[in-house]
Design a protein around this motif. Structure first.
Motif, mmCIF file in Angstrom:
data_model
loop_
_atom_site.group_PDB
_atom_site.id
_atom_site.type_symbol
_atom_site.label_atom_id
_atom_site.label_comp_id
_atom_site.label_asym_id
_atom_site.label_seq_id
_atom_site.Cartn_x
_atom_site.Cartn_y
_atom_site.Cartn_z
ATOM 1 N N SER A 203 0.560 -1.008 0.678
ATOM 2 C CA SER A 203 -0.077 -0.185 0.049
ATOM 3 C C SER A 203 1.074 0.882 -0.297
ATOM 4 O O SER A 203 0.436 2.249 0.142
ATOM 5 C CB SER A 203 -1.021 -0.322 1.222
ATOM 6 N N TYR A 388 -5.152 9.016 -7.123
ATOM 7 C CA TYR A 388 -4.187 7.574 -5.550
ATOM 8 C C TYR A 388 -4.605 7.525 -4.791
ATOM 9 O O TYR A 388 -5.774 6.457 -3.982
ATOM 10 C CB TYR A 388 -2.861 7.665 -6.426
ATOM 11 N N ASP A 389 -5.168 9.249 -3.562
ATOM 12 C CA ASP A 389 -5.118 8.509 -2.675
ATOM 13 C C ASP A 389 -4.972 10.119 -1.639
ATOM 14 O O ASP A 389 -4.387 11.282 -2.851
ATOM 15 C CB ASP A 389 -4.115 7.884 -1.219
ATOM 16 N N ARG A 390 -6.013 10.192 -0.786
ATOM 17 C CA ARG A 390 -5.454 11.791 -0.261
ATOM 18 C C ARG A 390 -4.359 11.815 0.163
ATOM 19 O O ARG A 390 -3.716 10.808 0.313
ATOM 20 C CB ARG A 390 -6.639 11.578 1.270
ATOM 21 N N THR A 392 -0.381 12.628 2.014
ATOM 22 C CA THR A 392 -0.209 13.047 3.317
ATOM 23 C C THR A 392 0.303 14.276 3.864
ATOM 24 O O THR A 392 0.054 14.476 4.483
ATOM 25 C CB THR A 392 0.141 11.714 3.673
#
Length: 461
Positions: A203, A388-390, A392
Motif C-alpha cells: 500500500s 491515487y489517495d488523499r 499525507t
C-alpha cells in the motif's frame, strides 16, 4: 608571460574591498536572473534536451578562452536561468526540489564570501560554534540528542548505516521496505554489508506483518539488524507506521533508522507534527531541509540518539587537530563528518530558523499541505481524472481516467518538451501516476486549476 586580469575581474569577495567588489556583481546577477526568467517564459525551457543544450553551448562558446570575457557573469547566469527548471513557478511541481527562501539564499552568499571550512576551528571559529548550536537544537526537535550536517538524505542514510555497522562490529544487516529510498540499499552495497532484506510495501508503506516475519526469520545477535523506516516516501509522500515499527524493533532487539528526509519538516508544524510520532524512538534520523525547509541545497542532517555513536567518525591528523591544541580547548571538528573541507551550510539554516521562527516555518508547512489537499479535491471533482489517495504531506498522485501508462508518460513528456508544466511520475498499484509535489507556499487555486487544465488539454490533444 601571462597578462594578469583587470583588477575588477580578480577582486576578492571578502576582506576590506569585498563588499564594494560584490555590489555591482550582484546587480549583474539579479539582472541576468530576471532576463533569463523572462526569456524562458515558463516553468521549464521549451524544446527538450537537444534545444536546451544547443542554446547553452551557444552561450558558453569557448569554455576556457585565451583572454577573459568581462560579460561572462551576465551571459552565463542568463543562460542558466533561461534553461532552468524554476521551482518557484507553481507549475513546476515534479520533485522534492523546493523554491529556496530569499533570506536563506542571502545567507548562503555570506557563507560563500567568507568561505569558512569546517575541518578545523582556525578556519571557521564562529561557524563551528554555530553548527554545534543549531544541529543540537534540530536534533532535539526530532527527540534525539545531536546531529551532524550532511549534503542531503543520501549521505545521511549512508552515514546511518556506517554508524550501525561500526557500533555492532560490522555484523549488521539492513531491513527496509520496498518503498525505501534507493540510497539505503545502495549504502549497504557501498559499505560491504549483506544484501538487504526487502519487506513488501503493497500500500506504499511497510507491511507490519511482513516486517515481523522478516525480523523473526533472520533473528541474530541483539543489534545485528538495522530496520530503516520512511517518513515521507519519494513517490507519494507516505509515512510508515513509525510507532508500530519502533515496537517491533524493540521486541526483536533491532536498531531503528528513520529516513525523514522528506517528512522531517512536519516537525515545524503544530498541525502536522503528530504524523511523525515515533521518530523519537529511532537510533538515527535523516533530515533534509532543502526539501520541506525551503533551503538552497545542500541542507541535510543526520540526528543521533546517542552522541557517542559519532565517536567512530573521529580522525586524527596533526595539522588539523593536534592533541595539544585539543587539550588547550580548541574544538576538534574532524569527528563531525566523513568529509574534510566543508562549507558552512548551517548558516542559511540558522538564519532561516531565527528569521521565521517556529510559527513562520510551521505556517509554510501548513500552506503546502493545504495546497495538496485542495488539488486532491479538484482531481476528485473532475470526471476526467483519477486520484491515487488523499495526500499525507504535499504530494498528489493522479492520472487521466482510463488512460494507459503509455499515455500518462507521453502527457508528462509533452508538457516537459513544451516547457508548460513540470510533473513527476510514480508507479504504485502497478500503474503509472502523474506526481505533483507542491512546495511553493504562494501557489494559488488558479495555479492548481491551470495545472489540471494543461494535463487535460494535453491528454485530449
Amino acid at each position: 608571460m601571462s597578462t594578469p586580469p583587470p583588477p575588477a575581474l580578480r577582486a576578492l569577495a571578502s576582506g576590506p574591498q569585498g563588499p564594494a567588489a560584490l555590489r555591482p556583481l550582484l546587480d549583474t546577477v539579479l539582472g541576468a536572473l530576471d532576463s533569463g526568467r523572462r526569456a524562458r517564459g515558463g516553468p521549464l525551457p521549451a524544446g527538450g534536451p537537444d534545444a536546451v543544450a544547443a542554446r547553452l553551448r551557444d552561450a558558453v562558446g569557448d569554455v576556457l578562452p585565451d583572454h577573459g570575457d568581462p560579460e561572462a557573469l551576465r551571459v552565463l547566469v542568463h543562460a542558466l536561468a533561461e534553461g532552468a527548471a524554476d521551482p518557484a513557478d507553481p507549475l513546476c511541481a515534479a520533485h522534492l526540489h523546493c523554491p529556496p527562501l530569499a533570506v536563506a539564499v542571502a545567507a548562503d552568499l555570506a557563507a560563500g564570501a567568507l568561505n569558512p571550512s569546517l575541518d578545523s576551528w582556525d578556519q571557521a571559529p564562529a561557524a563551528s560554534e554555530l553548527e554545534a548550536l543549531v544541529t543540537r537544537e534540530l536534533a532535539h526537535e526530532a527527540g534525539l540528542a545531536d546531529a551532524v550536517v550532511t549534503t542531503g538524505g543520501t549521505e545521511a542514510n549512508q552515514l546511518a548505516l556506517l554508524l550501525a555497522r561500526e557500533t555492532h562490529d560490522g555484523g549488521v544487516r539492513l531491513v527496509c521496505g520496498a518503498n525505501a529510498h534507493h540510497s539505503l540499499p545502495r549504502a549497504a552495497w557501498l559499505l560491504g554489508l549483506p544484501d538487504p532484506v526487502i519487506v513488501p510495501a503493497p500500500s506504499g508503506t511497510i507491511d507490519l506483518a511482513a516486517l515481523h516475519e522478516a525480523l523473526t526469520d533472520i533473528a541474530g545477535p541483539r543489534g545485528s539488524l538495522l530496520v530503516a523506516a520512511t517518513a515521507g516516501t519519494t513517490d507519494a509522500g507516505l509515512i510508515d507506521p513509525l510507532p508500530e515499527i519502533a515496537g517491533l524493533c524493540a521486541a526483536h532487539g533491532a536498531r531503528l533508522h528513520i529516513d525523514a528526509a522528506h517528512g522531517g519538516g512536519l516537525l515545524l508544524s503544530d498541525r502536522h507534527r503528530d504524523k511523525l510520532t515515533g521518530l523519537e524512538a529511532a537510533h538515527t534520523v535523516t533530515l533534509d531541509l532543502h526539501k520541506l525547509g525551503w533551503q538552497p541545497a545542500a541542507a541535510g542532517l543526520l540526528a543521533v540518539r546517542r552522541p557517542r555513536d559519532l565517536d567512530i567518525l573521529h580522525q586524527h591528523t596533526d595539522y588539523l587537530n593536534a592533541d595539544d591544541d585539543t587539550e588547550a580547548g580548541y574544538p576538534d571538528l574532524l569527528g563531525r563528518s566523513l568529509r574534510t573541507t566543508r562549507r558552512p551550510d548551517i548558516l542559511k539554516i540558522a538564519v532561516t530558523l531565527k528569521t521565521l521562527g517556529r510559527t513562520g516555518l510551521g505556517a509554510l508547512v501548513d500552506q503546502v499541505c493545504a495546497h495538496a489537499r485542495e488539488l486532491a479535491d479538484l482531481v476528485l471533482e473532475h470526471p476526467g481524472f483519477e486520484l491515487y489517495d488523499r495526500p499525507t504531506i504535499s504530494t498528489v498522485l493522479f492520472r487521466p481516467t482510463d488512460a494507459t501508462d503509455d499515455t500518462v508518460a507521453t502527457v508528462r513528456r509533452r508538457l516537459l518538451g513544451e516547457g508548460r508544466a513540470v510533473l513527476g511520475r510514480a508507479r504504485l498499484d502497478d500503474r503509472l501516476w502523474l506526481k505533483a509535489t507542491l512546495l511553493n507556499p504562494d501557489t494559488t487555486t488558479d495555479d492548481l486549476a491551470t495545472l489540471l487544465k494543461l494535463v487535460e488539454g494535453t491528454t485530449l490533444g
